[in-house]
Scaffold this motif. Structure first.
Motif, PDB file in Angstrom:
ATOM      1  N   ALA A  14       0.808  -1.219   0.000  1.00  0.00           N
ATOM      2  CA  ALA A  14       0.000   0.000   0.000  1.00  0.00           C
ATOM      3  C   ALA A  14       0.843   1.272   0.000  1.00  0.00           C
ATOM      4  O   ALA A  14       0.315   2.342  -0.253  1.00  0.00           O
ATOM      5  CB  ALA A  14      -0.926   0.012   1.216  1.00  0.00           C
ATOM      6  N   GLN A  18       4.246   0.190  -3.667  1.00  0.00           N
ATOM      7  CA  GLN A  18       3.462   0.899  -4.689  1.00  0.00           C
ATOM      8  C   GLN A  18       4.235   2.108  -5.219  1.00  0.00           C
ATOM      9  O   GLN A  18       4.216   2.387  -6.425  1.00  0.00           O
ATOM     10  CB  GLN A  18       2.105   1.336  -4.127  1.00  0.00           C
ATOM     11  CG  GLN A  18       1.156   0.191  -3.856  1.00  0.00           C
ATOM     12  CD  GLN A  18       0.573  -0.435  -5.124  1.00  0.00           C
ATOM     13  OE1 GLN A  18       0.764   0.033  -6.235  1.00  0.00           O
ATOM     14  NE2 GLN A  18      -0.161  -1.512  -4.938  1.00  0.00           N
ATOM     15  N   ASP A  43      -6.527  -2.781   2.137  1.00  0.00           N
ATOM     16  CA  ASP A  43      -7.729  -2.583   1.319  1.00  0.00           C
ATOM     17  C   ASP A  43      -7.506  -1.575   0.203  1.00  0.00           C
ATOM     18  O   ASP A  43      -8.181  -1.623  -0.817  1.00  0.00           O
ATOM     19  CB  ASP A  43      -8.890  -2.086   2.192  1.00  0.00           C
ATOM     20  CG  ASP A  43      -9.324  -3.131   3.209  1.00  0.00           C
ATOM     21  OD1 ASP A  43      -9.160  -4.333   2.939  1.00  0.00           O
ATOM     22  OD2 ASP A  43      -9.827  -2.732   4.277  1.00  0.00           O
ATOM     23  N   GLN A  44      -6.588  -0.639   0.426  1.00  0.00           N
ATOM     24  CA  GLN A  44      -6.340   0.403  -0.574  1.00  0.00           C
ATOM     25  C   GLN A  44      -4.916   0.916  -0.430  1.00  0.00           C
ATOM     26  O   GLN A  44      -4.262   0.694   0.585  1.00  0.00           O
ATOM     27  CB  GLN A  44      -7.319   1.566  -0.399  1.00  0.00           C
ATOM     28  CG  GLN A  44      -7.137   2.324   0.910  1.00  0.00           C
ATOM     29  CD  GLN A  44      -8.110   3.481   1.066  1.00  0.00           C
ATOM     30  OE1 GLN A  44      -9.116   3.540   0.399  1.00  0.00           O
ATOM     31  NE2 GLN A  44      -7.797   4.410   1.957  1.00  0.00           N
ATOM     32  N   GLN A  63      -4.142   2.051  -8.357  1.00  0.00           N
ATOM     33  CA  GLN A  63      -3.536   0.764  -8.018  1.00  0.00           C
ATOM     34  C   GLN A  63      -4.301   0.100  -6.870  1.00  0.00           C
ATOM     35  O   GLN A  63      -4.862   0.776  -6.015  1.00  0.00           O
ATOM     36  CB  GLN A  63      -2.067   0.941  -7.636  1.00  0.00           C
ATOM     37  CG  GLN A  63      -1.214   1.480  -8.758  1.00  0.00           C
ATOM     38  CD  GLN A  63      -1.243   0.590  -9.983  1.00  0.00           C
ATOM     39  OE1 GLN A  63      -1.133  -0.630  -9.898  1.00  0.00           O
ATOM     40  NE2 GLN A  63      -1.406   1.204 -11.150  1.00  0.00           N
ATOM     41  N   VAL A  64      -4.293  -1.223  -6.872  1.00  0.00           N
ATOM     42  CA  VAL A  64      -4.968  -1.999  -5.837  1.00  0.00           C
ATOM     43  C   VAL A  64      -3.943  -2.950  -5.212  1.00  0.00           C
ATOM     44  O   VAL A  64      -3.250  -3.671  -5.934  1.00  0.00           O
ATOM     45  CB  VAL A  64      -6.134  -2.818  -6.445  1.00  0.00           C
ATOM     46  CG1 VAL A  64      -6.791  -3.684  -5.382  1.00  0.00           C
ATOM     47  CG2 VAL A  64      -7.143  -1.902  -7.112  1.00  0.00           C
ATOM     48  N   LYS A  66      -2.164  -6.101  -3.916  1.00  0.00           N
ATOM     49  CA  LYS A  66      -2.312  -7.482  -4.358  1.00  0.00           C
ATOM     50  C   LYS A  66      -1.598  -8.429  -3.395  1.00  0.00           C
ATOM     51  O   LYS A  66      -0.575  -8.071  -2.816  1.00  0.00           O
ATOM     52  CB  LYS A  66      -1.718  -7.646  -5.765  1.00  0.00           C
ATOM     53  CG  LYS A  66      -2.484  -6.899  -6.848  1.00  0.00           C
ATOM     54  CD  LYS A  66      -1.739  -6.878  -8.149  1.00  0.00           C
ATOM     55  CE  LYS A  66      -0.757  -5.762  -8.352  1.00  0.00           C
ATOM     56  NZ  LYS A  66      -1.050  -4.430  -7.948  1.00  0.00           N
TER      57      LYS A  66
END
Length: 132
Positions: A14, A18, A43-44, A63-64, A66
């Motif tokens: 996250a 990222q 979650d985000q 972006q999520v 993973k």
């Protein structure tokens, strides 16, 4: 010659991973395949990381996080870990780097900027090694 694949891994996928993936995609373009994942994805993406990267003209808002998978590690030529410790699977023949960076979780954008800047420097060095 195929392009190298780099996987960035942190616990929540996250923040640090990222930002690193965002920089590598932005700076290397299609010369390097970029993956990111987390051992316990959030979650985000961290809003402070999104804001700090937006200051650099890089949008990671879509972006999520993973979940880290064995297949992602197997696909990667270089696995860069950022605090996932023993939760990251190890495969012989892969290049592993552990980037010791502060965790931006729960931090404001002012605290995230120095982490972002450190990540940029490391990503630039990695690009210099993999795709000069």
């Amino acid at each position: 010659m195929s392009r190298p694949t780099v996987l960035f891994v942190c616990v929540h996928n996250a923040g640090r991973s990222q930002m690193a993936a965002g920089y590598l995609q932005h700076l290397a373009g299609d010369r390097i395949e970029v993956l990111s994942a987390g051992s316990q994805p959030a979650d985000q993406v961290n809003p402070a990381a999104v804001a700090a990267m937006a200051e650099e003209g890089i949008d990671i808002a879509a972006q999520v996080p993973k979940l880290l998978s064995d297949s992602a590690v197997q696909q990667a030529d270089v696995v860069v870990t950022m605090g996932c410790g023993d939760e990251c699977p190890f495969y012989p023949g892969k290049r592993y780097e552990d980037w010791v960076l502060d965790d931006p979780a729960g931090q404001g954008v002012d605290a995230v900027r120095p982490i972002r800047d450190e990540i940029r420097g490391r990503v630039e060095a990695l690009i210099g090694e993999l795709a000069p």
